[in-house]
Enzyme design. Structure first.
Site, PDB file in Angstrom:
ATOM      1  N   CYS A  65       0.808  -1.220   0.000  1.00  0.00           N
ATOM      2  CA  CYS A  65       0.000   0.000   0.000  1.00  0.00           C
ATOM      3  C   CYS A  65       0.840   1.269   0.000  1.00  0.00           C
ATOM      4  CB  CYS A  65      -0.918   0.033   1.224  1.00  0.00           C
ATOM      5  SG  CYS A  65      -2.018   1.480   1.231  1.00  0.00           S
ATOM      6  N   ARG A  68      -0.277   4.694   2.863  1.00  0.00           N
ATOM      7  CA  ARG A  68      -0.233   4.459   4.310  1.00  0.00           C
ATOM      8  C   ARG A  68       0.028   5.686   5.171  1.00  0.00           C
ATOM      9  NH1 ARG A  68       3.892  -0.400   4.833  1.00  0.00           N
ATOM     10  NH2 ARG A  68       4.452   0.018   2.661  1.00  0.00           N
ATOM     11  N   TRP A 236      -9.505   5.900  -0.970  1.00  0.00           N
ATOM     12  CA  TRP A 236      -9.854   6.518  -2.246  1.00  0.00           C
ATOM     13  C   TRP A 236      -8.912   5.942  -3.302  1.00  0.00           C
ATOM     14  CZ3 TRP A 236      -8.490   9.823   1.953  1.00  0.00           C
ATOM     15  CH2 TRP A 236      -7.157  10.196   1.983  1.00  0.00           C
ATOM     16  N   GLU A 241      -4.936   3.422 -11.037  1.00  0.00           N
ATOM     17  CA  GLU A 241      -5.654   2.148 -10.883  1.00  0.00           C
ATOM     18  C   GLU A 241      -6.789   2.040 -11.896  1.00  0.00           C
ATOM     19  OE1 GLU A 241      -6.299   0.795  -6.667  1.00  0.00           O
ATOM     20  OE2 GLU A 241      -6.057   2.936  -6.325  1.00  0.00           O
TER      21      GLU A 241
HETATM   22  C1  HEM Z   1      -6.636   6.295   1.558  1.00  0.00           C
HETATM   23  C2  HEM Z   1      -6.285   6.054   0.306  1.00  0.00           C
HETATM   24  C3  HEM Z   1      -5.548   4.822  -0.156  1.00  0.00           C
HETATM   25  C4  HEM Z   1      -4.862   4.754  -1.321  1.00  0.00           C
HETATM   26  C5  HEM Z   1      -4.701   5.873  -2.358  1.00  0.00           C
HETATM   27  C6  HEM Z   1      -4.317   3.423  -1.418  1.00  0.00           C
HETATM   28  C7  HEM Z   1      -3.591   2.976  -2.519  1.00  0.00           C
HETATM   29  C8  HEM Z   1      -3.322   1.642  -2.747  1.00  0.00           C
HETATM   30  C9  HEM Z   1      -2.924   1.104  -4.021  1.00  0.00           C
HETATM   31  C10 HEM Z   1      -2.755   1.890  -5.303  1.00  0.00           C
HETATM   32  C11 HEM Z   1      -2.742  -0.228  -3.848  1.00  0.00           C
HETATM   33  C12 HEM Z   1      -2.311  -1.238  -4.918  1.00  0.00           C
HETATM   34  C13 HEM Z   1      -3.632  -1.773  -5.475  1.00  0.00           C
HETATM   35  C14 HEM Z   1      -3.456  -2.479  -6.801  1.00  0.00           C
HETATM   36  O1  HEM Z   1      -2.448  -2.232  -7.474  1.00  0.00           O
HETATM   37  O2  HEM Z   1      -4.357  -3.284  -7.131  1.00  0.00           O
HETATM   38  C15 HEM Z   1      -3.014  -0.531  -2.455  1.00  0.00           C
HETATM   39  C16 HEM Z   1      -2.905  -1.786  -1.911  1.00  0.00           C
HETATM   40  C17 HEM Z   1      -3.336  -2.092  -0.618  1.00  0.00           C
HETATM   41  N1  HEM Z   1      -3.877  -1.215   0.300  1.00  0.00           N
HETATM   42 FE1  HEM Z   1      -4.011   0.796   0.116  1.00  0.00          FE
HETATM   43  N2  HEM Z   1      -4.643   2.703  -0.304  1.00  0.00           N
HETATM   44  C18 HEM Z   1      -5.416   3.515   0.491  1.00  0.00           C
HETATM   45  C19 HEM Z   1      -6.018   3.152   1.694  1.00  0.00           C
HETATM   46  C20 HEM Z   1      -5.963   1.875   2.247  1.00  0.00           C
HETATM   47  C21 HEM Z   1      -6.706   1.465   3.435  1.00  0.00           C
HETATM   48  C22 HEM Z   1      -7.670   2.350   4.208  1.00  0.00           C
HETATM   49  C23 HEM Z   1      -6.359   0.173   3.690  1.00  0.00           C
HETATM   50  C24 HEM Z   1      -6.810  -0.745   4.797  1.00  0.00           C
HETATM   51  C25 HEM Z   1      -7.286  -0.300   5.972  1.00  0.00           C
HETATM   52  C26 HEM Z   1      -5.409  -0.221   2.652  1.00  0.00           C
HETATM   53  C27 HEM Z   1      -4.826  -1.481   2.564  1.00  0.00           C
HETATM   54  C28 HEM Z   1      -4.201  -1.950   1.416  1.00  0.00           C
HETATM   55  C29 HEM Z   1      -3.845  -3.353   1.216  1.00  0.00           C
HETATM   56  C30 HEM Z   1      -4.033  -4.501   2.216  1.00  0.00           C
HETATM   57  C31 HEM Z   1      -3.295  -3.448  -0.065  1.00  0.00           C
HETATM   58  C32 HEM Z   1      -2.761  -4.718  -0.769  1.00  0.00           C
HETATM   59  C33 HEM Z   1      -3.955  -5.397  -1.442  1.00  0.00           C
HETATM   60  C34 HEM Z   1      -3.568  -6.719  -2.073  1.00  0.00           C
HETATM   61  O3  HEM Z   1      -2.628  -7.370  -1.553  1.00  0.00           O
HETATM   62  O4  HEM Z   1      -4.237  -7.113  -3.076  1.00  0.00           O
HETATM   63  N3  HEM Z   1      -5.185   0.828   1.796  1.00  0.00           N
HETATM   64  N4  HEM Z   1      -3.367   0.632  -1.797  1.00  0.00           N
HETATM   65  N1  LIG Z   2      -7.239   2.430  -3.686  1.00  0.00           N
HETATM   66  C1  LIG Z   2      -7.418   1.224  -3.398  1.00  0.00           C
HETATM   67  N2  LIG Z   2      -6.995   0.255  -4.268  1.00  0.00           N
HETATM   68  C2  LIG Z   2      -6.803  -1.076  -3.975  1.00  0.00           C
HETATM   69  C3  LIG Z   2      -6.261  -1.469  -2.749  1.00  0.00           C
HETATM   70  C4  LIG Z   2      -6.105  -2.843  -2.495  1.00  0.00           C
HETATM   71  C5  LIG Z   2      -6.423  -3.787  -3.456  1.00  0.00           C
HETATM   72  C6  LIG Z   2      -6.945  -3.359  -4.661  1.00  0.00           C
HETATM   73  C7  LIG Z   2      -7.337  -4.385  -5.697  1.00  0.00           C
HETATM   74  N3  LIG Z   2      -6.114  -5.045  -6.114  1.00  0.00           N
HETATM   75  C8  LIG Z   2      -6.374  -6.154  -6.994  1.00  0.00           C
HETATM   76  C9  LIG Z   2      -6.404  -5.621  -8.397  1.00  0.00           C
HETATM   77  C10 LIG Z   2      -6.734  -6.738  -9.353  1.00  0.00           C
HETATM   78  C11 LIG Z   2      -5.371  -7.283  -9.737  1.00  0.00           C
HETATM   79  C12 LIG Z   2      -4.383  -6.218  -9.444  1.00  0.00           C
HETATM   80  N4  LIG Z   2      -5.123  -5.129  -8.792  1.00  0.00           N
HETATM   81  C13 LIG Z   2      -7.138  -2.032  -4.933  1.00  0.00           C
HETATM   82  C14 LIG Z   2      -8.081   0.811  -2.145  1.00  0.00           C
HETATM   83  C15 LIG Z   2      -9.032  -0.166  -1.932  1.00  0.00           C
HETATM   84  C16 LIG Z   2      -9.417  -0.248  -0.561  1.00  0.00           C
HETATM   85  C17 LIG Z   2      -8.742   0.647   0.234  1.00  0.00           C
HETATM   86  S1  LIG Z   2      -7.706   1.585  -0.693  1.00  0.00           S
END
Ligand code: HEM
Ligand SMILES: N=C(Nc1cccc(CNC[C@@H]2CCCN2)c1)c1cccs1
Length: 356
Positions: A65, A68, A236, A241
């Site tokens: 993420c 953070r 958000w 994305e």
């Molecule tokens: C507030 C704005 C936030 C932004 C802009 C953001 C942005 C992102 C982005 C761009 C990713 C990669 C997603 C992808 O490529 O599919 C990501 C992954 C992740 N985010 Fe954040 N995030 C935010 C908030 C949060 C919150 C609130 C949580 C949990 C409480 C969180 C937990 C995670 C987790 C667990 C992943 C990895 C998901 C996976 O393994 O598939 N994020 N975030």
């Molecule tokens: N901005 C966000 N994007 C996000 C975060 C975690 C996971 C994902 C979805 N990831 C899976 C997709 C599908 C394959 C690669 N990306 C999106 C958030 C989603 C929930 C909190 S932040």
């Protein structure tokens, strides 16, 4: 098994209570109570304070993420006493309404009851609370190819989609007592943004849109050895994305050629970099449209700067930052961010979010 839970609980309470500025006496007496509960029942119950701070710690530890910096501002909804599909449905609708906040998105997590003696109290079948359906037709896929299987599953439950490119999928919920049930999302609670570009009027004729609130519904939250299999969380979007993956990937909405045509960009040779030009235009459109509609979104440069600040803050606090470089770099212009040029320790620390 028991000892493993005790160790996880002990290290969580030590770190959590230290961060909350509690006295050594408070830590000691809480630990005695937890140990007693584990010995008696094989598990233990988090206080609301432990649940709230534990969820924030899990976000802070999410290696993939980039967002953070704002970990401490997470809103936590304690739904551990909601056990019927109808209650869960209502709670999820309230989550979406609260988090959308008319566009000024609030990062929020709703936490349902933990797994107990192997029984799962609440199961959410959606990948995200809000997502579009995908349909296989003889003329190819309509909608989101990522949703093909889940859409077919929803239809097997009796749900029927309209058949447009952007059909909202239903919520699918099961509990320990109830088989999976589907619930249509009322369109008025799902905020969406129509994608347009100030410089390229032809973009609006592509009729592209996306939903405002990304809310992951299929990850497990682990805190101090307790597993929460249903803990949907939203933030958000980062613009890339939507603009560089969801609407751009050939295996998703595959719109780059259409964008190039709408922007009057010749799609001659690869070396013209028409695909790259279309990608930037689509990402500009996503950012402009969300901003114009007052919906929170962050560009990948600002997000990288915020992540840099997060690294500085953690360093100040004496906490090591862990991260997964392969996910932290944005899919557009990655080498223009500091992240690309740094190494990150991808150690998984607890509390955290896990795939099921
Ligand atoms: C507030 C704005 C936030 C932004 C802009 C953001 C942005 C992102 C982005 C761009 C990713 C990669 C997603 C992808 O490529 O599919 C990501 C992954 C992740 N985010 Fe954040 N995030 C935010 C908030 C949060 C919150 C609130 C949580 C949990 C409480 C969180 C937990 C995670 C987790 C667990 C992943 C990895 C998901 C996976 O393994 O598939 N994020 N975030
Ligand atoms: N901005 C966000 N994007 C996000 C975060 C975690 C996971 C994902 C979805 N990831 C899976 C997709 C599908 C394959 C690669 N990306 C999106 C958030 C989603 C929930 C909190 S932040």
């Amino acid at each position: 098994m028991m000892d493993n839970l005790k160790q996880q609980a002990r290290s969580f309470i030590e770190q959590c209570y230290h961060e909350l500025g509690k006295s050594p006496e408070a830590i000691a007496s809480r630990w005695i109570a937890i140990e007693e509960e584990i010995v008696k029942t094989g598990s233990y119950t988090h206080t609301s304070e432990e649940l709230t701070h534990g969820a924030k710690m899990a976000w802070r530890n999410a290696n993939k993420c980039i967002g953070r910096l704002f970990w401490d501002s997470l809103s936590v909804i304690d739904a551990r006493d909601h056990f019927t599909c109808e209650q869960v449905h209502q709670t999820l609708v309230e989550h979406i309404r609260f988090a959308t906040n008319d566009g000024k998105i609030k990062p929020t997590i709703t936490i349902f009851a933990p797994r107990k003696e192997g029984e799962v109290p609440v199961t959410l079948y959606n990948h995200q609370l809000i997502r579009y359906a995908g349909y296989q037709t003889e003329k190819g896929v309509i909608g989101d190819p990522h949703s093909l299987h889940f859409t077919a599953y929803c239809e097997s439950l009796g749900w029927k989609g309209v058949g447009t490119e952007f059909d909202l999928l239903p919520l699918v919920i099961a509990t320990a007592q109830e088989a999976p049930q589907w619930f249509e999302l009322a369109p008025d609670i799902v905020k969406e943004v129509r994608i347009r570009h100030a410089k390229y009027p032809g973009m609006k004729d592509l009729n592209l849109k996306w939903y405002a609130v990304p809310a992951i519904a299929d990850m497990l939250l682990e805190i101090g050895g307790i597993e929460y299999p249903a803990a949907p969380f939203n933030g958000w979007y980062m613009g890339t994305e939507i603009g560089a993956r969801n609407l751009a990937d050939e295996a998703r909405y595959n719109k780059l050629a259409a964008v190039a045509d709408a922007a009057g960009i010749e799609r001659g040779s690869n070396a013209s970099l028409w695909k790259d030009e279309a990608l930037v235009i689509l990402n500009q459109a996503v950012l402009q449209s969300f901003q114009e509609d007052g919906v929170s979104i962050v560009d990948h440069h600002t997000a990288a700067h915020q992540f840099k600040q997060f690294q500085k803050n953690e360093c100040q606090t004496g906490r090591p930052v862990t991260g997964d470089w392969t996910w932290l770099i944005p899919p557009v212009s990655p080498a223009t961010t500091h992240i690309f040029h740094e190494d990150y320790d991808n150690t998984i620390v607890s509390p955290n979010f896990h795939y099921k």
